[in-house]
Design a protein around this motif. Structure first.
Motif, mmCIF file in Angstrom:
data_model
loop_
_atom_site.group_PDB
_atom_site.id
_atom_site.type_symbol
_atom_site.label_atom_id
_atom_site.label_comp_id
_atom_site.label_asym_id
_atom_site.label_seq_id
_atom_site.Cartn_x
_atom_site.Cartn_y
_atom_site.Cartn_z
ATOM 1 N N UNK A 82 0.859 -1.183 0.000
ATOM 2 C CA UNK A 82 0.000 0.000 0.000
ATOM 3 C C UNK A 82 0.896 1.233 0.000
ATOM 4 N N UNK A 83 0.632 2.169 -0.900
ATOM 5 C CA UNK A 83 1.386 3.413 -0.958
ATOM 6 C C UNK A 83 0.805 4.408 0.030
ATOM 7 N N UNK A 84 1.608 5.389 0.419
ATOM 8 C CA UNK A 84 1.249 6.240 1.559
ATOM 9 C C UNK A 84 0.079 7.176 1.298
ATOM 10 N N UNK A 85 -0.334 7.345 0.040
ATOM 11 C CA UNK A 85 -1.465 8.225 -0.246
ATOM 12 C C UNK A 85 -2.699 7.462 -0.727
ATOM 13 N N UNK A 86 -2.695 6.144 -0.576
ATOM 14 C CA UNK A 86 -3.842 5.323 -0.958
ATOM 15 C C UNK A 86 -4.554 4.803 0.289
ATOM 16 N N UNK A 87 -5.713 4.175 0.077
ATOM 17 C CA UNK A 87 -6.476 3.589 1.169
ATOM 18 C C UNK A 87 -7.030 2.235 0.748
ATOM 19 N N UNK A 88 -7.113 1.316 1.714
ATOM 20 C CA UNK A 88 -7.775 0.040 1.489
ATOM 21 C C UNK A 88 -9.199 0.114 2.005
ATOM 22 N N UNK A 103 -5.929 -20.859 -3.523
ATOM 23 C CA UNK A 103 -5.131 -21.153 -4.720
ATOM 24 C C UNK A 103 -3.650 -21.036 -4.365
ATOM 25 N N UNK A 104 -3.100 -22.039 -3.696
ATOM 26 C CA UNK A 104 -1.720 -21.939 -3.200
ATOM 27 C C UNK A 104 -0.663 -21.841 -4.284
ATOM 28 N N UNK A 105 -1.019 -22.114 -5.532
ATOM 29 C CA UNK A 105 -0.046 -21.998 -6.622
ATOM 30 C C UNK A 105 0.043 -20.573 -7.171
ATOM 31 N N UNK A 106 -0.927 -19.743 -6.860
ATOM 32 C CA UNK A 106 -0.911 -18.355 -7.337
ATOM 33 C C UNK A 106 0.190 -17.594 -6.618
ATOM 34 N N UNK A 107 0.911 -16.752 -7.357
ATOM 35 C CA UNK A 107 2.025 -16.001 -6.760
ATOM 36 C C UNK A 107 1.648 -14.560 -6.442
ATOM 37 N N UNK A 108 0.596 -14.061 -7.073
ATOM 38 C CA UNK A 108 0.227 -12.645 -6.888
ATOM 39 C C UNK A 108 -1.270 -12.488 -7.104
ATOM 40 N N UNK A 109 -1.860 -11.627 -6.302
ATOM 41 C CA UNK A 109 -3.277 -11.287 -6.431
ATOM 42 C C UNK A 109 -3.398 -9.777 -6.516
ATOM 43 N N UNK A 110 -4.334 -9.315 -7.339
ATOM 44 C CA UNK A 110 -4.633 -7.889 -7.391
ATOM 45 C C UNK A 110 -6.122 -7.713 -7.625
ATOM 46 N N UNK A 111 -6.611 -6.510 -7.405
ATOM 47 C CA UNK A 111 -8.042 -6.234 -7.538
ATOM 48 C C UNK A 111 -8.252 -4.984 -8.372
ATOM 49 N N UNK A 112 -9.513 -4.670 -8.591
ATOM 50 C CA UNK A 112 -9.870 -3.398 -9.195
ATOM 51 C C UNK A 112 -9.771 -2.317 -8.114
ATOM 52 N N UNK A 113 -10.042 -1.061 -8.496
ATOM 53 C CA UNK A 113 -9.844 0.046 -7.571
ATOM 54 C C UNK A 113 -10.821 1.172 -7.887
ATOM 55 N N UNK A 114 -10.942 2.080 -6.940
ATOM 56 C CA UNK A 114 -11.647 3.347 -7.121
ATOM 57 C C UNK A 114 -10.578 4.425 -7.271
ATOM 58 N N UNK A 115 -10.684 5.247 -8.297
ATOM 59 C CA UNK A 115 -9.698 6.303 -8.518
ATOM 60 C C UNK A 115 -10.245 7.612 -7.972
ATOM 61 N N UNK A 196 -9.616 -0.829 -3.241
ATOM 62 C CA UNK A 196 -8.615 0.202 -2.942
ATOM 63 C C UNK A 196 -9.119 1.544 -3.444
ATOM 64 N N UNK A 197 -8.856 2.579 -2.655
ATOM 65 C CA UNK A 197 -9.042 3.954 -3.116
ATOM 66 C C UNK A 197 -7.665 4.482 -3.518
ATOM 67 N N UNK A 198 -7.463 4.576 -4.810
ATOM 68 C CA UNK A 198 -6.169 4.981 -5.369
ATOM 69 C C UNK A 198 -6.179 6.476 -5.654
ATOM 70 N N UNK A 199 -5.207 7.193 -5.106
ATOM 71 C CA UNK A 199 -5.144 8.639 -5.281
ATOM 72 C C UNK A 199 -4.362 8.994 -6.534
ATOM 73 N N UNK A 200 -5.061 9.610 -7.471
ATOM 74 C CA UNK A 200 -4.430 10.114 -8.689
ATOM 75 C C UNK A 200 -4.134 11.586 -8.441
ATOM 76 N N UNK A 201 -2.922 11.865 -7.997
ATOM 77 C CA UNK A 201 -2.576 13.214 -7.579
ATOM 78 C C UNK A 201 -2.222 14.114 -8.747
#
Length: 305
Positions: A82-88, A103-115, A196-201
């Motif tokens: 998590x970056x310092x200007x974003x929120x979960x 899914x123990x074979x998966x190496x990475x997970x990601x989701x969609x976000x609110x900008x 995630x609430x992603x801040x587009x600064x």
């Protein structure tokens, strides 16, 4: 689990980010923060949390190095960025951990976000579109920039270590490169929920300060993937041209001709044949009335204000 937080001069936003971590419904985690040489009140803000967080400090070395340093100081087998200007959102870790365990074979997970913008207002769509709303194959990731945002990512430490961490010579676009290395380690999971609430600064001057031109990342990608990455390279250059050019147009509309000119000149490092940049550079030297006559509605509206 380890929550990884890089911060540089984030005194105004780091408390909001940390509150979103403390508000998680999943609570079995540690928080490791790398203060990357902050010169504002960030150290004082972090000191208020005491032993609720672990802080490592280093001279300013850039975002990739800060993430790597925080990971090196952490202990969890799963890493959440998590970056310092974003929120979960509160269920982010609960949903992510459950999916990773399933899914123990998966190496990475990601989701969609609110900008959101710098004051927290939703103001633009996520980059995830129907055609990219799924976990990518390697071929898909080599065909275009895949819309993965760091603050949406949870990954396995062993895969992170096999990938070698974030490339510290890349002060921008390091995530594009790193996701490729992670995809080599195994498959990804995509969660369609906006977690995630992603801040587009403000884009300027950050778009220039964190830009080292196309050479470094293109050479890294070409050396590893060759012509398989033709689509990604072309898409990356188009994306950077659009982002930097748009920053220039915004600065010109604000009357910052020097800043706009810097943007339009930087565009030419990516695409010397981008003819609009030459005419825009010329416009930055013109008096405002002539700029208004030559420009569009936005230019006339702002110049008149």
């Amino acid at each position: 689990m380890s929550v990884i937080v890089p911060v540089y001069n984030g005194a105004a936003t780091i408390e909001r980010a940390l509150k979103s971590v403390f508000d998680q419904t999943f609570t079995d985690y540690e928080i490791v923060i790398c203060d990357d040489g902050s010169t504002d009140d960030t150290p004082a803000v972090l000191a208020k949390y005491g032993d609720k967080i672990r802080v490592v400090r280093q001279p300013n070395r850039g975002l990739p190095a800060a993430r790597n340093a925080a990971v090196a100081a952490s202990r969890g087998e799963i890493l959440a960025l998590i970056d310092h200007d974003d929120e979960w959102l509160p269920h982010k870790l609960e949903l992510a951990v459950a999916a990773m365990h399933a899914d123990p074979e998966a190496v990475l997970l990601y989701s969609d976000k609110i900008v959101v913008n710098h004051v927290g207002e939703e103001f633009r769509l996520s980059e995830v579109r129907p055609e990219t709303a799924h976990a990518p194959t390697m071929d898909e990731m080599l065909a275009r920039i895949w819309p993965i945002t760091p603050s949406t990512v949870v990954m396995r430490r062993d895969a992170f270590e096999r990938a070698g961490g974030f490339c510290e010579q890349l002060i921008s676009a390091e995530d594009i490169h790193f996701w490729l290395l992670m995809r080599e380690q195994g498959h990804f999971i995509y969660l369609p929920e906006k977690l995630v609430r992603f801040t587009y600064g403000q884009v300027f001057p950050k778009v220039l300060n964190r830009d080292i031109g196309p050479t470094a990342i293109v050479e890294l990608i070409r050396a590893r993937y060759g012509t398989r990455a033709d689509g990604l390279v072309k898409n990356f250059i188009r994306h950077r041209v659009r982002m930097i050019a748009n920053a220039g147009v915004i600065e010109m509309s604000r009357g910052n001709m020097k800043g706009a000119r810097r943007c339009f000149i930087r565009v030419l490092r990516y695409d010397p044949l981008y003819l609009k940049s030459y005419t825009r550079i010329a416009r930055t030297f013109l008096p405002a009335p002539i700029r208004r006559a030559l420009g569009g509605k936005a230019s006339r509206r702002v110049d008149a204000s």
